[in-house]
Scaffold this active site. Structure first.
Site, short mmCIF file in Angstrom:
data_model
loop_
_atom_site.label_atom_id
_atom_site.label_comp_id
_atom_site.label_asym_id
_atom_site.label_seq_id
_atom_site.Cartn_x
_atom_site.Cartn_y
_atom_site.Cartn_z
N HIS A 89 0.82 -1.21 0.00
CA HIS A 89 0.00 0.00 0.00
C HIS A 89 0.85 1.25 0.00
CE1 HIS A 89 0.63 1.01 4.30
NE2 HIS A 89 0.54 -0.30 4.52
N CYS A 105 2.89 -4.72 6.87
CA CYS A 105 2.60 -4.44 5.48
C CYS A 105 3.85 -3.90 4.77
CB CYS A 105 1.48 -3.42 5.37
SG CYS A 105 -0.13 -4.05 5.90
#
Length: 134
Positions: A89, A105
């Site tokens: 992301h 992440c």
């Protein structure tokens, strides 16, 4: 992060990865993609930081936008058909790129995740390798 293209050419993107205790490694696939995603911290993150409860799934998450931790785009990582809760992301925190700063992440600059998002088609394989201990 390397996006391997046909004929073995690759595009390299700078990233931020999981800090100690939050790293993940393995093979998976992009399950789905989202432009301007809503962010909903997992229960484990809310337990560590109760002030995030206002962004819980029950409360609808954090609305999309430049201050959203998922940034401009998100690619959702699935393993054996199950959501890993890990994402590729964007990030509004550009200073974190090149560090181990995320909760697992893989963060990219917003302009880089936008480029990657447009290039990734279907459900390509994602390989995350753990760095060897030094």
């Amino acid at each position: 992060l390397y996006l391997v293209e046909p004929r073995g050419k690759a595009i390299r993107y700078g990233v931020s990865v999981g800090k100690a205790g939050f790293e993940w490694a393995g093979e998976a696939n992009v399950g789905w993609k989202k432009k301007w995603p809503t962010w909903t911290p997992p229960a484990e993150m809310i337990a560590r930081k109760p002030s995030l409860r206002k962004y819980s799934e029950e409360n609808g998450g954090m609305e999309p936008g430049l201050k959203n931790p998922l940034g401009a785009r998100a690619l959702y990582i699935f393993q054996n058909g199950q959501d890993t809760l890990y994402r590729l992301h964007g990030t509004p925190n550009w200073k974190s790129i090149g560090t181990a700063a995320s909760s697992g992440c893989i963060r990219l600059l917003n302009q880089d995740i936008m480029d990657l998002y447009d290039r990734v088609k279907g459900r390509p394989k994602v390989v995350v390798m753990q760095q060897a201990a030094s």
